[in-house]
Design an enzyme around this catalytic site. Structure first.
Site, short mmCIF file in Angstrom:
data_model
loop_
_atom_site.label_atom_id
_atom_site.label_comp_id
_atom_site.label_asym_id
_atom_site.label_seq_id
_atom_site.Cartn_x
_atom_site.Cartn_y
_atom_site.Cartn_z
N ALA A 72 29.45 32.41 52.23
CA ALA A 72 28.27 31.60 51.92
C ALA A 72 28.06 31.58 50.41
CB ALA A 72 27.05 32.20 52.61
N GLU B 11 33.52 33.23 59.94
CA GLU B 11 32.69 32.77 61.07
C GLU B 11 33.08 31.36 61.50
OE1 GLU B 11 28.95 33.95 59.11
OE2 GLU B 11 28.49 34.95 61.01
N GLY C 182 30.99 33.76 56.04
CA GLY C 182 30.87 32.48 56.72
C GLY C 182 32.22 31.81 56.93
N GLU D 9 29.35 40.94 54.84
CA GLU D 9 27.94 40.65 54.56
C GLU D 9 27.12 41.90 54.23
OE1 GLU D 9 29.75 39.15 56.76
OE2 GLU D 9 29.28 37.00 56.83
#
Ligand code: NAD
Length: 684
Positions: free
Chosen positions: A60, A100, A97, A120
């Site tokens: 992210a 993900e 992300g 994270e």
């Protein structure tokens, strides 16, 4: 355009393209939605998702974490992706992300060198787009728990072993095109897989509690992995709520601050062109000199190490050999490579036959006369353009090299021990240091993969100056009623890796003693002299672990509180007319950390540090200040500067010899500003 797509022959190839590493910002998320819509409209049979350049998607965009989330949100995008027959062609780094996104695909093929992970928690948050729910469904609960709570990254071969990916291919896009329909058809989306079998996470919890003591995110991550036994929408909703709450927490803010500060420090552009170093001289082959020589040799620089005489040269060789042996033991070098490299470092005794090196780094005894003699010899023996650097811990860099030709080539390079391991490097700008000299040092730091922090000349520069103040303050606490093990326990509770007295026992009490003698604190007016540490050395000869006794007794299996030390402390208080009082852990922490912060303010005021974030980096990387508190200056902002001001004002009223309100603090409070305002906006 952050996302490109091409629909051909019933296949939609979607390329994440947000240079340099395809971070997942709003534009990329919106681009992904548009690509999925097009793929849906065309009714393609297969979607292949890949990244442009060297990354798949590096995670992210943490710059967005300080503002409210902007749609489309990644969890919603991935819920849509998960319903489509998608293959992740992981061409390179897939972190956070990025991974993900891949987990929401039905099949994952990675390039052999791709780096994967859900890191994270290292930013104080948890995966926020399904990682904690989909990964346990794919690889099982216990394995997912370990990966997520540690935030560990791993390469494609390990990912394949773990089951995070389904295949490895040199060209993942090609492999995705060729994947038979039948194979794809029997790979279910995580949403369609059964919930994972519950597994106890007690070991993972205990490990996280130890490894990341005091930190919230790893434990929350484990709660979420446990919630993967719930229906997916429920687990995802919990994950999202936890992610949003953590994103705004003090710990996540602190960790983001450090992340950006490190990035800025590593990427700082010098103001002048640098000289590329191919040859270096190192003076002194002790603890530091050997480590520095080893590190320089490791990046292909030819090193000549200067020692005082034949015996010292033999010791220096042995110090170097230890480092090479250790590298072999750790599997970093083959025995042959280690032998060849060790032989490549020349150890000489004298300055007669030095090569025309571009830099000389002095790491001899911490003694002004010794260092001055060395710099005079270097000045005479080396070209007048050679950059001359000292690794002094405290001494005045300008005085060390007084009288050399071209003082613009002088600076301090303060490495931390062990020099070949520790990332931090204080780069000390002396009064005449030129931009070219500074640039050369920065370039060398970059090549060594160090974290360079600029500091000005003062006693101890940034780190050791703050350390001195911190220790003075904890010594005062001893005088007023605390005991060393109470101080250590309190500060370890705050998050310091080790308390100040345990650290001194490790490094030896004689080093700080010699430094105090140099400053002759006893004779200085306006300083509250605390005799305890000097008496430990002079009367009790307790120098730390090396003498079996320091602040602690070291005779047994683990360090034990010492009755002798407690008696010396009590007696010192009586002699000074102090009535000892019980000092609660909270007060110990408050005073010791506030002392660090107060010194940091003075360091900023004097221009010794350029920005508060630099002080934070020095304390985190050189002195084990808890990263998740962001460093002392970030912590000051978290406490609130007005509160800090009233705290120090109170201390100064009680003990004016030890405390003074930093003028910069008063000014910032008056202006309603924070220290963060002094950190230039460097979130490039
Ligand atoms: P050390 O005692 O282990 O090594 C010093 C070496 O310098 C010895 O091998 C000695 O023989 C050699 N030496 C002494 N005089 C010399 C001369 N005139 N010419 C050539 N060699 C000479 O010390 P160290 O811990 O490596 O520290 C070296 C310097 O680095 C000091 O200035 C110290 O303050 C600084 N420093 C130390 C640390 C640390 O943690 N040890 C960290 C940062 C900086």
């Amino acid at each position: 355009m952050a996302v490109r797509y091409l629909i051909e022959d019933q296949v939609c190839l979607i390329t994440l393209d947000n240079p340099p590493v395809n971070v997942i910002g709003q534009a990329l998320r919106a681009g992904l939605v548009a690509a999925l819509e097009a793929a849906e409209a065309a009714g393609v049979q297969r979607i292949i998702l890949t990244g442009a350049g060297a990354a798949f998607a590096a995670g992210a965009d943490a710059r967005e974490f300080d503002t409210p989330p902007v749609p489309p949100h990644l969890p919603d995008v991935l819920a849509r992706l998960e319903r489509l027959p998608a293959i992740a062609a992981i061409n390179g780094t897939a972190l956070g992300g990025g991974l993900e996104i891949a987990l929401a695909c039905r099949y994952r093929i990675a390039a052999p060198k791709a780096l994967l992970g859900l890191p994270e928690v290292t930013l104080g948050v948890v995966p926020g787009a399904g990682g904690t729910q989909r990964l346990p469904r794919i690889i099982g609960m216990a394995k997912a728990a370990d990966l997520i709570a540690e935030g560990r990254t791993f390469l494609a071969p390990e990912a394949l072993d773990l089951g995070v990916i389904d295949a490895i291919a040199a060209d993942p896009v090609q492999a995705a095109r060729r994947l038979p329909d039948a194979v794809l058809a029997c790979h279910l989306a995580a949403a369609d897989r059964p919930t994972p079998a519950p597994e106890p996470l007690t070991t993972a919890r205990a490990r996280a509690a130890k490894r990341t003591a005091g930190q919230v995110a790893p434990q929350v991550a484990l709660d979420l992995v446990e919630a993967a036994t719930l229906p997916l929408p429920e687990g995802l909703a919990r994950e999202r709520a936890a992610f949003l709450a953590l994103r705004d927490s003090d710990q996540a803010r602190a960790l983001r601050h450090v992340f950006f500060a490190e990035r800025a420090a590593m990427g700082r552009k010098p103001a002048a062109p640098a000289t590329e170093i191919t040859q270096a001289v190192v003076v002194g082959g002790g603890t530091m000199g050997a480590g520095i020589a080893y590190a320089l040799d490791g990046i292909g620089i030819a090193v000549t190490l200067v020692e005082t005489g034949a015996e010292a040269a033999i010791r220096a060789r042995a110090n170097l050999q230890n480092l090479f042996d250790e590298a072999v033991r750790r599997g970093k070098l083959t025995p042959e490579a280690a032998t060849a490299r060790a032989a490549g470092i020349a150890v000489v005794t004298g300055y007669d036959a030095l090569p025309p090196a571009q830099i000389a780094i002095e790491a001899a005894f911490e003694d002004m006369a010794v260092k001055r003699a060395i710099f005079a010899a270097l000045d005479a023996a080396l070209p007048e353009t050679t950059v001359l650097a000292t690794n002094t811990s405290y001494l005045d860099v300008n005085r060390i090299a007084e009288g050399i030709r071209h003082p613009d080539r002088l600076l301090g390079l303060h490495f931390f021990s062990p020099a070949h391991v520790m990332k931090l490097l204080e780069v000390i700008r002396a009064s005449a240091t030129s931009d070219t000299t500074f640039a050369t040092a920065l370039r060398l730091a970059q090549r060594l993969k160090k974290l360079p922090v600029e500091a000005g000349v003062c006693d101890g520069f940034i780190g050791n100056r703050i350390l001195t103040r911190y220790r003075q303050t904890t010594d005062i606490l001893l005088m007023d009623g605390a005991l060393p093990w109470e101080v250590d326990a309190a500060l370890e509770g705050f998050g310091m890796a080790m308390g100040p007295y345990a650290v001194q026992d490790l490094s030896g009490l004689d080093i700080a003693y010699a430094n105090r003698q140099r400053k002759n604190l006893k004779a200085q007016p306006g300083v509250r002299y605390i005799p305890i540490a000097d008496r430990m050395v002079e009367e009790l000869k307790r120098l730390g672990r090396k003498t079996g006794a320091g602040w602690y007794d070291h005779g047994g299996a683990s360090p034990a509180p010492s009755a002798e030390v407690a008696a010396l402390i009590a007696e010192s208080s009586v002699a000074a007319g102090i009535r000892r009082r019980a000092i609660p852990a909270g007060e110990i922490v408050e005073r010791a950390i506030t002392a660090m912060i107060a010194e940091g303010f003075d360091i900023l005021e004097e221009g010794i540090a350029r920005r508060p974030a630099d002080i934070d980096l020095v304390l985190i990387h050189g002195y084990a200040f808890p990263r998740w508190r962001g460093g002392p200056m970030h912590h000051a902002d978290t406490l609130g500067l007005p509160q800090l001001l009233s705290r120090i004002t109170g201390y100064a009223a009680q003990d004016p010899l030890s405390w003074r309100v930093p003028p910069l603090l008063s000014r910032l409070v008056a202006e309603g500003r924070r220290l963060a305002d002094l950190n230039l906006s460097e979130r490039a």
